[in-house]
Motif scaffolding. Structure first.
Motif, PDB file in Angstrom:
ATOM      1  N   ALA A 155       3.477  -2.117   9.266  1.00  0.00           N
ATOM      2  CA  ALA A 155       3.564  -2.184  10.722  1.00  0.00           C
ATOM      3  C   ALA A 155       5.003  -1.915  11.132  1.00  0.00           C
ATOM      4  N   VAL A 156       5.157  -1.210  12.240  1.00  0.00           N
ATOM      5  CA  VAL A 156       6.482  -0.924  12.772  1.00  0.00           C
ATOM      6  C   VAL A 156       6.574  -1.550  14.157  1.00  0.00           C
ATOM      7  N   ALA A 192       1.089   4.194   8.582  1.00  0.00           N
ATOM      8  CA  ALA A 192       2.201   5.134   8.465  1.00  0.00           C
ATOM      9  C   ALA A 192       2.199   6.094   9.650  1.00  0.00           C
ATOM     10  N   PRO A 193       3.297   6.149  10.407  1.00  0.00           N
ATOM     11  CA  PRO A 193       3.340   7.065  11.558  1.00  0.00           C
ATOM     12  C   PRO A 193       3.640   8.490  11.115  1.00  0.00           C
ATOM     13  N   PRO A 197       0.834  -1.199   0.000  1.00  0.00           N
ATOM     14  CA  PRO A 197       0.000   0.000   0.000  1.00  0.00           C
ATOM     15  C   PRO A 197       0.874   1.257   0.000  1.00  0.00           C
ATOM     16  N   GLU A 198       0.299   2.344  -0.489  1.00  0.00           N
ATOM     17  CA  GLU A 198       1.049   3.596  -0.549  1.00  0.00           C
ATOM     18  C   GLU A 198       1.532   4.015   0.838  1.00  0.00           C
ATOM     19  N   THR A 199       0.728   3.672   1.839  1.00  0.00           N
ATOM     20  CA  THR A 199       1.105   4.052   3.203  1.00  0.00           C
ATOM     21  C   THR A 199       2.395   3.366   3.644  1.00  0.00           C
ATOM     22  N   ALA A 200       2.692   2.212   3.045  1.00  0.00           N
ATOM     23  CA  ALA A 200       3.946   1.526   3.384  1.00  0.00           C
ATOM     24  C   ALA A 200       5.131   2.332   2.868  1.00  0.00           C
ATOM     25  N   ILE A 221       5.099   5.591   2.494  1.00  0.00           N
ATOM     26  CA  ILE A 221       5.182   6.758   3.375  1.00  0.00           C
ATOM     27  C   ILE A 221       5.890   6.369   4.675  1.00  0.00           C
ATOM     28  N   ALA A 222       5.504   5.202   5.211  1.00  0.00           N
ATOM     29  CA  ALA A 222       6.129   4.729   6.452  1.00  0.00           C
ATOM     30  C   ALA A 222       7.647   4.598   6.265  1.00  0.00           C
ATOM     31  N   LYS A 223       8.042   4.053   5.123  1.00  0.00           N
ATOM     32  CA  LYS A 223       9.469   3.885   4.840  1.00  0.00           C
ATOM     33  C   LYS A 223      10.183   5.240   4.819  1.00  0.00           C
ATOM     34  N   GLN A 224       9.559   6.215   4.159  1.00  0.00           N
ATOM     35  CA  GLN A 224      10.148   7.555   4.098  1.00  0.00           C
ATOM     36  C   GLN A 224      10.301   8.151   5.496  1.00  0.00           C
ATOM     37  N   VAL A 225       9.240   7.995   6.296  1.00  0.00           N
ATOM     38  CA  VAL A 225       9.259   8.549   7.656  1.00  0.00           C
ATOM     39  C   VAL A 225      10.374   7.898   8.465  1.00  0.00           C
ATOM     40  N   LEU A 226      10.464   6.574   8.388  1.00  0.00           N
ATOM     41  CA  LEU A 226      11.458   5.864   9.202  1.00  0.00           C
ATOM     42  C   LEU A 226      12.871   6.156   8.714  1.00  0.00           C
ATOM     43  N   ASP A 227      13.041   6.291   7.385  1.00  0.00           N
ATOM     44  CA  ASP A 227      14.355   6.674   6.858  1.00  0.00           C
ATOM     45  C   ASP A 227      14.791   8.019   7.441  1.00  0.00           C
TER      46      ASP A 227
END
Lengths: 144, 68
Positions: free
Chosen positions: A79-80, A96-97, A35-38, A40-46
């Motif tokens: 999920a994180v 996505a957080p 999903p697109e939110t995954a 976004i989550a990756k970008q946030v965590l990076d």
């Protein structure tokens, strides 16, 4: 792509300076059809891992690595799962957080990287006394 | 709370991304907290009331704060 302004990066970097132990963020996602939110989550965590050397990110393939998904009780993506070293902190984020949840993520990373829960002594005593069986707490939130 | 007890797991769920979970737990406002899939805590409570609610004790006679 930076999600945060340089000023925000400095602020978050300052908060993360409290971390004393390595924190590993396990991002459960999938390669195909994520999903697109995954993303976004990756970008946030990076972005978060770029702000403190003690914070690292590992992507786990939700489809291929079912054992780890099961180990951490992950049934949805993104999920994180937050680890201290390799120890499960039992803190998780589903989705996505981003938005308001970004600061919740930062707080959780700090909790994972320090030894202090930040709770009042009365709360700690209550938990020590009353919690004798597993408690699964799910807090539903929205990013705005 | 998860940092205080190895028996506690805490998950922050983005409600709009997981409509199936939101429907399952009838999430119509946030924050809404679900404990062990059943106990419902509505709204943001002060720490002492929240901890009491999560561990299954009365909120200590405080006025209802159940708006979502």
């Amino acid at each position: 792509m930076a999600l945060l302004s340089e000023q925000d990066r400095q602020t978050v970097r300052g908060h993360l300076a409290a971390i004393q132990h390595p924190v590993k963020l396990l991002l459960f996602t999938q390669t195909i059809g994520a999903p697109e939110t995954a993303l976004i989550a990756k970008q946030v965590l990076d972005e978060v891992t770029s702000l403190n050397d003690l914070v690292s990110l590992e992507e786990v393939n939700f489809v291929l690595d079912r054992d780890r998904a099961e180990q951490y009780g992950v049934g949805h993506i993104p999920a994180v799962v937050l680890l201290t070293g390799n120890e499960d902190t039992r803190m998780r984020f589903l989705g996505a957080p981003a938005g308001y949840e970004f600061m919740s993520l930062i707080e959780a990373v700090i909790l994972a990287g320090t030894s202090d829960s930040g709770l009042a002594p009365e709360s700690r005593a209550l938990i020590a006394r009353e919690v004798t069986a597993p408690l699964d707490i799910q807090v539903f939130v929205t990013p705005t | 709370m998860a940092r205080e007890s190895p028996l506690i797991r805490a998950t922050c769920v983005e409600a709009t991304e997981f409509m199936d979970l939101s429907r399952k737990f009838r999430v119509t406002g946030v924050p809404k907290t679900i404990v062990n899939g059943s106990t419902e805590i509505l709204g943001a409570l002060p720490e002492d009331m929240f901890v009491r609610s999560v561990v299954g004790l009365p909120e200590d006679g405080s006025p209802g704060d159940g708006q979502a």
